[in-house]
Scaffold this active site. Sequence first.
Site, PDB file in Angstrom:
ATOM      1  N   LYS A  10      14.433  18.080  63.404  1.00 56.56           N
ATOM      2  CA  LYS A  10      15.582  18.879  63.871  1.00 56.56           C
ATOM      3  C   LYS A  10      16.575  19.115  62.729  1.00 56.56           C
ATOM      4  O   LYS A  10      17.003  20.239  62.491  1.00 56.56           O
ATOM      5  CB  LYS A  10      16.313  18.168  65.031  1.00 56.56           C
ATOM      6  CG  LYS A  10      15.465  17.910  66.255  1.00 56.56           C
ATOM      7  CD  LYS A  10      16.260  17.274  67.379  1.00 56.56           C
ATOM      8  CE  LYS A  10      16.829  15.904  67.058  1.00 56.56           C
ATOM      9  NZ  LYS A  10      15.797  14.856  66.857  1.00 56.56           N
ATOM     10  N   ARG A  85      21.182  16.222  75.090  1.00 61.59           N
ATOM     11  CA  ARG A  85      20.073  15.275  75.146  1.00 61.59           C
ATOM     12  C   ARG A  85      19.803  14.776  76.537  1.00 61.59           C
ATOM     13  O   ARG A  85      18.891  13.970  76.744  1.00 61.59           O
ATOM     14  CB  ARG A  85      20.412  14.020  74.344  1.00 61.59           C
ATOM     15  CG  ARG A  85      20.052  14.124  72.941  1.00 61.59           C
ATOM     16  CD  ARG A  85      20.365  12.802  72.297  1.00 61.59           C
ATOM     17  NE  ARG A  85      20.693  13.108  70.956  1.00 61.59           N
ATOM     18  CZ  ARG A  85      20.028  12.688  69.910  1.00 61.59           C
ATOM     19  NH1 ARG A  85      19.038  11.870  70.038  1.00 61.59           N
ATOM     20  NH2 ARG A  85      20.374  13.067  68.723  1.00 61.59           N
ATOM     21  N   ARG A 121      11.607   7.984  55.586  1.00 61.61           N
ATOM     22  CA  ARG A 121      12.824   8.788  55.412  1.00 61.61           C
ATOM     23  C   ARG A 121      13.891   7.996  54.654  1.00 61.61           C
ATOM     24  O   ARG A 121      14.146   6.849  54.937  1.00 61.61           O
ATOM     25  CB  ARG A 121      13.397   9.213  56.762  1.00 61.61           C
ATOM     26  CG  ARG A 121      14.764   9.886  56.587  1.00 61.61           C
ATOM     27  CD  ARG A 121      15.238  10.603  57.806  1.00 61.61           C
ATOM     28  NE  ARG A 121      15.434   9.735  58.948  1.00 61.61           N
ATOM     29  CZ  ARG A 121      15.834  10.189  60.137  1.00 61.61           C
ATOM     30  NH1 ARG A 121      16.040  11.483  60.327  1.00 61.61           N
ATOM     31  NH2 ARG A 121      15.994   9.348  61.134  1.00 61.61           N
ATOM     32  N   ARG A 154      18.087   4.897  56.883  1.00 63.70           N
ATOM     33  CA  ARG A 154      19.044   4.920  57.991  1.00 63.70           C
ATOM     34  C   ARG A 154      18.890   3.626  58.788  1.00 63.70           C
ATOM     35  O   ARG A 154      17.765   3.211  59.053  1.00 63.70           O
ATOM     36  CB  ARG A 154      18.765   6.136  58.882  1.00 63.70           C
ATOM     37  CG  ARG A 154      19.963   7.064  58.993  1.00 63.70           C
ATOM     38  CD  ARG A 154      19.603   8.350  59.655  1.00 63.70           C
ATOM     39  NE  ARG A 154      19.378   8.215  61.102  1.00 63.70           N
ATOM     40  CZ  ARG A 154      19.177   9.247  61.906  1.00 63.70           C
ATOM     41  NH1 ARG A 154      19.186  10.468  61.428  1.00 63.70           N
ATOM     42  NH2 ARG A 154      18.976   9.066  63.187  1.00 63.70           N
ATOM     43  N   ARG A 165      14.141   4.332  70.213  1.00 61.17           N
ATOM     44  CA  ARG A 165      14.657   5.708  70.268  1.00 61.17           C
ATOM     45  C   ARG A 165      13.631   6.637  70.911  1.00 61.17           C
ATOM     46  O   ARG A 165      13.991   7.556  71.650  1.00 61.17           O
ATOM     47  CB  ARG A 165      15.008   6.185  68.849  1.00 61.17           C
ATOM     48  CG  ARG A 165      16.287   5.539  68.325  1.00 61.17           C
ATOM     49  CD  ARG A 165      16.404   5.646  66.812  1.00 61.17           C
ATOM     50  NE  ARG A 165      16.413   6.993  66.319  1.00 61.17           N
ATOM     51  CZ  ARG A 165      16.080   7.318  65.059  1.00 61.17           C
ATOM     52  NH1 ARG A 165      15.720   6.383  64.198  1.00 61.17           N
ATOM     53  NH2 ARG A 165      16.112   8.568  64.690  1.00 61.17           N
TER      54      ARG A 165
HETATM   55  P1  AP5 Z   1      14.599  14.954  60.241  1.00 58.50           P
HETATM   56  O1  AP5 Z   1      14.773  16.397  59.959  1.00 58.50           O
HETATM   57  O2  AP5 Z   1      15.609  14.007  59.685  1.00 58.50           O
HETATM   58  O3  AP5 Z   1      14.359  14.713  61.809  1.00 58.50           O
HETATM   59  P2  AP5 Z   1      15.377  14.683  63.040  1.00 58.50           P
HETATM   60  O4  AP5 Z   1      14.664  15.302  64.201  1.00 58.50           O
HETATM   61  O5  AP5 Z   1      16.692  15.235  62.636  1.00 58.50           O
HETATM   62  O6  AP5 Z   1      15.432  13.119  63.282  1.00 58.50           O
HETATM   63  P3  AP5 Z   1      16.664  12.190  63.633  1.00 58.50           P
HETATM   64  O7  AP5 Z   1      16.186  10.793  63.386  1.00 58.50           O
HETATM   65  O8  AP5 Z   1      17.915  12.626  62.953  1.00 58.50           O
HETATM   66  O9  AP5 Z   1      16.781  12.458  65.174  1.00 58.50           O
HETATM   67  P4  AP5 Z   1      17.495  11.624  66.241  1.00 58.50           P
HETATM   68  O10 AP5 Z   1      17.544  12.569  67.373  1.00 58.50           O
HETATM   69  O11 AP5 Z   1      16.861  10.310  66.548  1.00 58.50           O
HETATM   70  O12 AP5 Z   1      18.884  11.214  65.549  1.00 58.50           O
HETATM   71  P5  AP5 Z   1      20.342  11.815  65.591  1.00 58.50           P
HETATM   72  O13 AP5 Z   1      20.914  11.667  64.256  1.00 58.50           O
HETATM   73  O14 AP5 Z   1      20.370  13.147  66.258  1.00 58.50           O
HETATM   74  O15 AP5 Z   1      13.139  14.530  59.692  1.00 58.50           O
HETATM   75  C1  AP5 Z   1      12.680  13.204  59.755  1.00 58.50           C
HETATM   76  C2  AP5 Z   1      11.848  12.866  58.504  1.00 58.50           C
HETATM   77  O16 AP5 Z   1      10.669  13.649  58.513  1.00 58.50           O
HETATM   78  C3  AP5 Z   1      12.547  13.161  57.180  1.00 58.50           C
HETATM   79  O17 AP5 Z   1      12.177  12.204  56.229  1.00 58.50           O
HETATM   80  C4  AP5 Z   1      12.026  14.561  56.795  1.00 58.50           C
HETATM   81  O18 AP5 Z   1      12.045  14.758  55.402  1.00 58.50           O
HETATM   82  C5  AP5 Z   1      10.610  14.498  57.366  1.00 58.50           C
HETATM   83  N1  AP5 Z   1      10.109  15.809  57.843  1.00 58.50           N
HETATM   84  C6  AP5 Z   1      10.813  16.789  58.463  1.00 58.50           C
HETATM   85  N2  AP5 Z   1      10.014  17.824  58.800  1.00 58.50           N
HETATM   86  C7  AP5 Z   1       8.761  17.462  58.401  1.00 58.50           C
HETATM   87  C8  AP5 Z   1       7.482  18.106  58.482  1.00 58.50           C
HETATM   88  N3  AP5 Z   1       7.319  19.340  59.065  1.00 58.50           N
HETATM   89  N4  AP5 Z   1       6.406  17.452  57.985  1.00 58.50           N
HETATM   90  C9  AP5 Z   1       6.542  16.206  57.419  1.00 58.50           C
HETATM   91  N5  AP5 Z   1       7.730  15.553  57.292  1.00 58.50           N
HETATM   92  C10 AP5 Z   1       8.826  16.164  57.792  1.00 58.50           C
HETATM   93  O19 AP5 Z   1      21.076  10.795  66.588  1.00 58.50           O
HETATM   94  C11 AP5 Z   1      21.269   9.442  66.194  1.00 58.50           C
HETATM   95  C12 AP5 Z   1      21.880   8.643  67.331  1.00 58.50           C
HETATM   96  O20 AP5 Z   1      23.162   9.209  67.672  1.00 58.50           O
HETATM   97  C13 AP5 Z   1      21.100   8.644  68.651  1.00 58.50           C
HETATM   98  O21 AP5 Z   1      20.086   7.650  68.651  1.00 58.50           O
HETATM   99  C14 AP5 Z   1      22.230   8.346  69.661  1.00 58.50           C
HETATM  100  O22 AP5 Z   1      22.564   6.981  69.629  1.00 58.50           O
HETATM  101  C15 AP5 Z   1      23.400   9.123  69.090  1.00 58.50           C
HETATM  102  N6  AP5 Z   1      23.511  10.508  69.617  1.00 58.50           N
HETATM  103  C16 AP5 Z   1      23.453  11.671  68.889  1.00 58.50           C
HETATM  104  N7  AP5 Z   1      23.602  12.740  69.688  1.00 58.50           N
HETATM  105  C17 AP5 Z   1      23.746  12.268  70.952  1.00 58.50           C
HETATM  106  C18 AP5 Z   1      23.915  12.881  72.223  1.00 58.50           C
HETATM  107  N8  AP5 Z   1      23.957  14.214  72.360  1.00 58.50           N
HETATM  108  N9  AP5 Z   1      24.015  12.080  73.306  1.00 58.50           N
HETATM  109  C19 AP5 Z   1      23.992  10.729  73.207  1.00 58.50           C
HETATM  110  N10 AP5 Z   1      23.826  10.068  72.026  1.00 58.50           N
HETATM  111  C20 AP5 Z   1      23.707  10.834  70.905  1.00 58.50           C
HETATM  112 MG    MG Z   2      18.643  14.438  62.478  1.00 63.57          MG
END
Ligand code: AP5
Ligand code: MG
Length: 212
Positions: A10, A85, A121, A154, A165
Amino acid sequence: MFFGPPGSGKGTQADRVAGQLSIPHISTGDILRAAVKAESPLGRAVAATLASGALVSDQVMTDLVRDRLQAGDTSRGFVLDGYPRTGTQARALDTMRSPENLLVIHIAVADDAIVRRLSGRRVCDACAITQSVAPGEDAAHEMCPYCGGNLVRRPDDDPETVRRRLGTYASAASAVLDHYRSRHGFITIDGSRRPDAVTADILAFVTSRGGS
Ligand code: AP5
Ligand code: MG
């Protein structure tokens, strides 16, 4: 809006699409991590939840996003990454902007690929860029190729928290997908391919729906 499991790409794709369209990339995870780092009241309130891999409350997240979407830089559009979410959050977003103007991009990737990706990552502690390293590499010896900062893991990317997660995502995802699936502006994209192929599909979809 980008929706998908942790590690589905994402952030990677949202960054590219926002850059291409010259609109802001709003990542709720990035906002929360910045608050934790700054030790603000919000950061202190959510730190333990983030570390555990659970979700922050719908009310806190909805207030945060409603507030962010009032900023002037969103008037030409925005890329939302990480919100909504839950079904409650999806319904709340419909009250902030016209539902018919929302494009929802669901990025699908299998769990085993996600666990592999997230173990590799690293995020630069200076410029915040995301990198992937080969399995087994030691983060302590890696430097950011762009700014020379330290590449760090992270805190929620340790395998046990990643599994938690994924469980959290699985329990909330169907309500969000049910909310959007039948809409004209919804697409599921195979995120297991190389990033450029994923970006090309997303931009083709956005263009086909009148976004530019
Ligand atoms: P990356 O692009 O970083 O993936 P991502 O989907 O952004 O993963 P996140 O871990 O950020 O998602 P998340 O939803 O768990 O965390 P968030 O920060 O939103 O890619 C991942 C890796 O893969 C990287 O190394 C990249 O280089 C690689 N990659 C990318 N594309 C690739 C491809 N095509 N092929 C191969 N490799 C690839 O949320 C964190 C926390 O915040 C949550 O757990 C929760 O506690 C809280 N939170 C955030 N938003 C909310 C909400 N709306 N409601 C409640 N809690 C929330
Ligand atoms: Mg992310």
